[in-house]
Design a protein around this motif. Structure first.
Motif, PDB file in Angstrom:
ATOM      1  N   LEU A 160       2.576  38.839 117.310  1.00 28.78           N
ATOM      2  CA  LEU A 160       1.961  38.774 115.988  1.00 28.78           C
ATOM      3  C   LEU A 160       1.048  39.962 115.749  1.00 28.78           C
ATOM      4  O   LEU A 160       0.943  40.454 114.619  1.00 28.78           O
ATOM      5  CB  LEU A 160       1.181  37.467 115.831  1.00 28.78           C
ATOM      6  N   ALA A 161       0.386  40.438 116.796  1.00 28.79           N
ATOM      7  CA  ALA A 161      -0.458  41.626 116.653  1.00 28.79           C
ATOM      8  C   ALA A 161       0.379  42.811 116.191  1.00 28.79           C
ATOM      9  O   ALA A 161      -0.046  43.596 115.330  1.00 28.79           O
ATOM     10  CB  ALA A 161      -1.154  41.938 117.974  1.00 28.79           C
ATOM     11  N   LYS A 164       1.500  42.427 112.454  1.00 32.03           N
ATOM     12  CA  LYS A 164       0.436  42.717 111.494  1.00 32.03           C
ATOM     13  C   LYS A 164       0.238  44.203 111.271  1.00 32.03           C
ATOM     14  O   LYS A 164      -0.273  44.612 110.222  1.00 32.03           O
ATOM     15  CB  LYS A 164      -0.867  42.069 111.955  1.00 32.03           C
ATOM     16  N   SER A 165       0.612  45.039 112.234  1.00 35.11           N
ATOM     17  CA  SER A 165       0.414  46.489 112.099  1.00 35.11           C
ATOM     18  C   SER A 165       1.721  47.258 111.919  1.00 35.11           C
ATOM     19  O   SER A 165       1.719  48.480 111.882  1.00 35.11           O
ATOM     20  CB  SER A 165      -0.311  47.029 113.338  1.00 35.11           C
ATOM     21  N   GLU A 206       2.672  33.702 107.765  1.00 25.76           N
ATOM     22  CA  GLU A 206       1.216  33.658 107.606  1.00 25.76           C
ATOM     23  C   GLU A 206       0.611  35.053 107.769  1.00 25.76           C
ATOM     24  O   GLU A 206      -0.457  35.341 107.211  1.00 25.76           O
ATOM     25  CB  GLU A 206       0.612  32.690 108.617  1.00 25.76           C
ATOM     26  N   ALA A 207       1.294  35.909 108.530  1.00 29.80           N
ATOM     27  CA  ALA A 207       0.832  37.287 108.712  1.00 29.80           C
ATOM     28  C   ALA A 207       1.272  38.185 107.562  1.00 29.80           C
ATOM     29  O   ALA A 207       0.983  39.385 107.567  1.00 29.80           O
ATOM     30  CB  ALA A 207       1.357  37.847 110.036  1.00 29.80           C
ATOM     31  N   ASP A 209       4.554  38.637 106.436  1.00 26.78           N
ATOM     32  CA  ASP A 209       5.854  39.299 106.610  1.00 26.78           C
ATOM     33  C   ASP A 209       6.963  38.261 106.522  1.00 26.78           C
ATOM     34  O   ASP A 209       6.724  37.061 106.366  1.00 26.78           O
ATOM     35  CB  ASP A 209       5.879  40.019 107.959  1.00 26.78           C
TER      36      ASP A 209
END
Length: 340
Positions: A160-161, A164-165, A206-207, A209
């Motif tokens: 997930l990290a 997010k980027s 939720e992020a 995407d």
């Protein structure tokens, strides 16, 4: 002749390039930079790397280094490209060049003004299977292309990290397929429609995407294309392509550990696809850096240019806009009708 290079960013892809560059006789890896180097010292010693630094400017200021490989996070690419070009270094940059079309255009202008070479890391172009398809299309083996179908599915989603980027599915994952579509078809994309869903992991939604997508393309030559993506295929890394024309069709199937197929009264079985991109595209990664070195040493054109990177980004942006608006998006920037 020898090309002396430096690597900026020693994560998974940076280390992969180090391994591949070390087997090319005309390449010398002098320096590697990363934001943290303490944990890299044993690795650097094993790979016979002379200089390990936390400041990539040391590479840019080193007169011995002729070319740099930019393997750092995407949000650093454009800045480093401009600095490297102004320092007179040839540049190999991992995809995408940036998350902003305007920023990429600015970086490409600096590269052009500096007169250095820039190759973008769309490694799939260098896979022998896809290269064969491109050759068949160029030589007219399947006639006039009508339909292109690309399937690209990862075996499992990234962290997930990373999500997010990453810049989103289209900029991170599908961008390879957008480049492949232009490359194989030999024509620019002029219209994009995209549909997306969160079917693999709610946390990806939720992020902000998606993890599943269908994208349709219209090309300047009149042909149509379809790309399907998923962040999770239970059976492994799914990489297939078919191009259909008025004289026939050509397909690329998945690579497997062996081609053995077992047929019995109960079942027909063959091995799963190779697990992920490092296994699937081993040879392609070697070929792309070999050709980059040859282009630098022989003053030749690179095989995948900054313009190619820019066009893939434009398609990715159009796909995101289509996803958000629910409408097709025209690519007015796609002025060229033939892709080299």
């Amino acid at each position: 002749m020898t090309l002396t290079v430096g690597i900026i960013g020693a994560g998974r892809i940076g280390k992969l390039h180090v391994d591949n560059l070390r087997v090319i006789p005309q390449i010398r890896i002098k320096s590697v930079s990363d934001v943290a180097t303490d944990h890299l010292e044993p690795w650097a010693k094993e790979k016979q790397i002379d200089v390990l630094t936390t400041d990539y400017h040391e590479l840019l200021n080193d007169p011995e280094i002729q070319a740099v490989f930019i393997c750092s996070p995407t949000n650093t690419h454009a800045t480093i490209i401009k600095e490297a070009a102004q320092a007179g270094k040839h540049i190999f940059c991992e995809k995408p060049v940036s998350f902003s079309v305007a920023e990429t255009e600015e970086a490409l202008t600096v590269v052009e003004n500096a007169g250095v070479k820039l190759q973008v890391g769309f490694n799939r172009r260098f896979d022998p299977n896809f290269r064969k398809i491109r050759t068949l299309v160029k030589e007219g083996e399947i006639g006039t292309p009508h339909i292109l179908r690309i399937t690209s599915r990862d075996p499992q989603p990234p962290s997930l990290a990373y999500i997010k980027s990453s810049g989103g599915l289209f900029m991170d994952m599908t961008i390879h397929d957008f480049d492949m579509a232009r490359y194989v078809m030999g024509s620019e994309v002029v219209e994009v429609s995209a549909y997306g869903a969160v079917l693999v992991d709610p946390a990806i939604g939720e992020a902000g995407d998606i993890d599943t997508a269908i994208i349709t393309l219209k090309f300047a030559n009149g042909a149509l294309g379809v790309i399907d993506n998923s962040r999770s295929a239970a059976y492994g890394y799914d990489q297939r392509l078919e191009i259909f024309g008025d004289k026939g069709a050509a397909q690329v199937d998945n690579n497997r550990a062996t081609t053995v197929e077992v047929s019995t009264n109960d079942h027909v079985k063959k091995e799963k696809p190779l697990y992920f991109f490092l296994e699937r595209y081993t040879q392609a990664y070697i070929e792309e850096v070999t050709e980059f070195a040859s282009a630098c040493l022989g003053n030749q054109e690179v095989s995948c240019s900054g313009f190619d990177g820019l066009q893939a980004e434009r398609i990715a942006k159009a796909a995101q806009q289509s996803l958000e608006t629910g409408a097709p998006v025209q690519l007015t920037q796609a002025a060229a009708t033939v892709v080299n």
